[in-house]
Enzyme design. Sequence first.
Site: not given
Length: 144
Positions: A54, A52, A85, A82
Site C-alpha cells: 500500500e 508495504h 497502511c 495493517c
Amino acid sequence: MTDEDYMTLALGEAQKALQADEIPIGCIIVSQNRIIGRGHNLTETLQDVTAHAEIQAITAAAATLGGKYLKDCTLYVTVEPCIMCAGAIGWAQISRLVYGTSDEKKGYTRFAPQALHPKCSITQGVRADECKQLIQTFFKNKRS
C-alpha cells in the site's frame, strides 16, 4: 472494469512479491478508471519495514497526480491493511478501500478501526478465496 478486475491486477502485483520471496500482497490505486499507482511488498528487498504494498502504491499514485491527497481514488489490496497502511490510506484521504481477505492477526479493523478517513467507504471480500489462498500457501511453505 469491475472491482474483481482490479483485484486481479492487485493479485498480479502480489505474484511479483511472491517471485521475489516477499510476503505476497499486492495493491493497485485507481482514479477515474485509470491505474495511477501500483505496488507490492518490498520489505525484504529494500530492508525497510515500511515498504508495504500500500505504501509503494500510495507513493506512486501521489507522484502520478502531483499531490499527496488521493481523494476520489480507490485502493485495491489483496489483504486487509495493517495499522500503518490504514493510517497512510487515511492521511492520503483515499475515498474507497477494497480488500480481498481479512487479516485477523494484524489487520487495522482489530487494532485501529478508525484509522481511515471518515468519508472512506470499504468493500471487503473481493476475490477473498484467491487472496487468502496465496498468503496462506506462502506462510505454509515458509514453515515447512
